[in-house]
Design an enzyme around this catalytic site. Structure first.
Site, PDB file in Angstrom:
ATOM      1  CB  THR A  47      -0.931   0.095   1.216  1.00  0.00           C
ATOM      2  OG1 THR A  47      -1.828   1.214   0.935  1.00  0.00           O
ATOM      3  CG2 THR A  47      -0.260   0.213   2.451  1.00  0.00           C
ATOM      4  CE  LYS A  48       3.336   2.195   5.048  1.00  0.00           C
ATOM      5  NZ  LYS A  48       2.684   3.317   5.946  1.00  0.00           N
ATOM      6  CG  ASP A  49       3.919   0.621  -4.659  1.00  0.00           C
ATOM      7  OD1 ASP A  49       4.806   0.502  -3.924  1.00  0.00           O
ATOM      8  OD2 ASP A  49       3.534  -0.328  -5.478  1.00  0.00           O
ATOM      9  CB  ALA A  52       6.155   6.119  -2.444  1.00  0.00           C
ATOM     10  CB  THR A  79       7.480   3.788   3.531  1.00  0.00           C
ATOM     11  OG1 THR A  79       6.196   3.457   4.235  1.00  0.00           O
ATOM     12  CG2 THR A  79       7.343   5.110   2.782  1.00  0.00           C
TER      13      THR A  79
END
Length: 345
Positions: A47-49, A52, A79
């Site tokens: 989910t950190k895409d 970012a 992340t």
């Protein structure tokens, strides 16, 4: 006349619009309808895409990031991978301060993606100069032209999910979602998603998953930071030893805590029952669902969406390793281990 080639410009085009998958077997004896938002379908497998790309592009629009800039971040691994991936395609240098609790798999991935990695001791206070928070700040101050993402205290962390994850879930459930369940680390995922969903329907229940050894649940209930709550735990990317401003505690209805051991087993159970090879924090989210159902949180008409943050490949040396599970004391005579291997000679 031939049609043009159907191709994406690069992997960044694939961020978001992850699938909602119904959970059938692991929930067969539980009241309610359960759906997993599987973030491993992002190109960076987490989910950190979303944050970012969003935070970096916002910095570009404001002129904060310029050609040749260096991006610095504090991360438990996911992340960092996402920032490294975006940095490659946008031409930035990447320096990451990582917790020693992060799996070797994650750290190796960061190095492979070209990031310079500083591994910092996990079990020190947030204001200790060796903590990954303080190390990132120091490197930022020492590096000319650098930008510190600072996901724990960056409002854009929430905005990324407000503009993407929340609308996706609302549309995918046709507005029929009754509960959102998500792990809380920086708090950006649960807070941004919840903010959008509650604007559509304020009756949606939002429940955060916390870890034993973290301060988040007690802070939510009392608004007091209790350092006595803090002790080492194994789950990565969940819970905190500080209070992130990227968490909107007002919009979260409830927190529930899960153990390291139960979360690890539940992640492995998801693989064996649903064919979903997900990460440690996803196991924690599913374990939280089980406990909430036992408490009577859901009815047969509830439509529960749980966010699974990342992919199991980042935990091969941890929860998916029988040796690691044994070392932690997570196996006993009644516990089923991984399938056997037989070598033919």
């Amino acid at each position: 006349m031939k049609e043009g080639i159907q191709a994406h410009n690069n992997v960044l085009d694939l961020i978001g619009n992850t699938p909602l998958i119904k959970l059938n077997n692991i929930t067969s004896k539980m009241d309610g309808n359960y759906f997993a938002k599987v973030e491993a379908f992002n190109p960076g497998h987490s989910t950190k895409d979303r944050i970012a790309l969003y935070i970096i592009e916002q910095a570009e629009k404001k002129g904060i990031l310029k050609p040749g800039s260096t991006i610095i971040e504090t991360t438990s691994g996911n992340t960092g991978f996402s920032i490294a991936m975006v940095s490659i395609l946008k031409g930035y240098e990447c320096i990451l301060a990582v917790s020693s609790k992060s799996s070797n798999d994650k750290i190796d991935m960061l190095r492979t993606m070209g990031a310079k990695v500083y591994v910092c001791p996990a079990h020190v206070s947030a204001d200790d100069p060796r903590s990954y928070y303080e190390v990132a700040k120091r490197i930022h101050n020492e590096t000319k032209g650098s930008v510190y993402i600072n996901q724990y205290f960056n409002e854009l962390n929430m905005d990324a999910h407000y503009t993407t994850t929340g609308p996706e879930i609302w549309n995918q459930t046709n507005g029929k979602i009754t509960h959102l369940v998500a792990c809380s680390g920086t708090g950006g995922t649960i807070s941004g998603t919840a903010r959008f969903l509650k604007e559509q329907n304020p009756d949606i229940r939002v429940i955060g998953i916390d870890a034993f050894g973290s301060v988040l649940q007690k802070y939510h209930e009392t608004r007091e930071f209790d350092a006595n709550e803090i002790y080492p735990y194994r789950i990565e990317g969940l819970g905190k030893n500080l209070i992130p401003t990227a968490t909107d505690f007002e919009i979260i209805d409830k927190f529930i805590k899960v153990t390291d051991e139960s979360s690890a087993h539940t992640a492995r159970e998801l693989a064996k029952t649903e064919g979903l090879f997900v990460g440690y924090t996803s196991g924690a989210a599913m374990q939280g669902l089980k406990q909430l159902e036992e408490e009577g949180e859901f009815t047969e008409n509830s439509n529960i969406v749980v966010i699974f943050p990342d992919h199991g490949s980042r935990y091969m040396s941890k929860i998916y390793s029988d040796n690691w599970m044994n070392q932690q004391g997570f196996f006993d005579a009644k516990t089923e281990k991984g399938a056997s291997i037989e070598y033919i000679k």
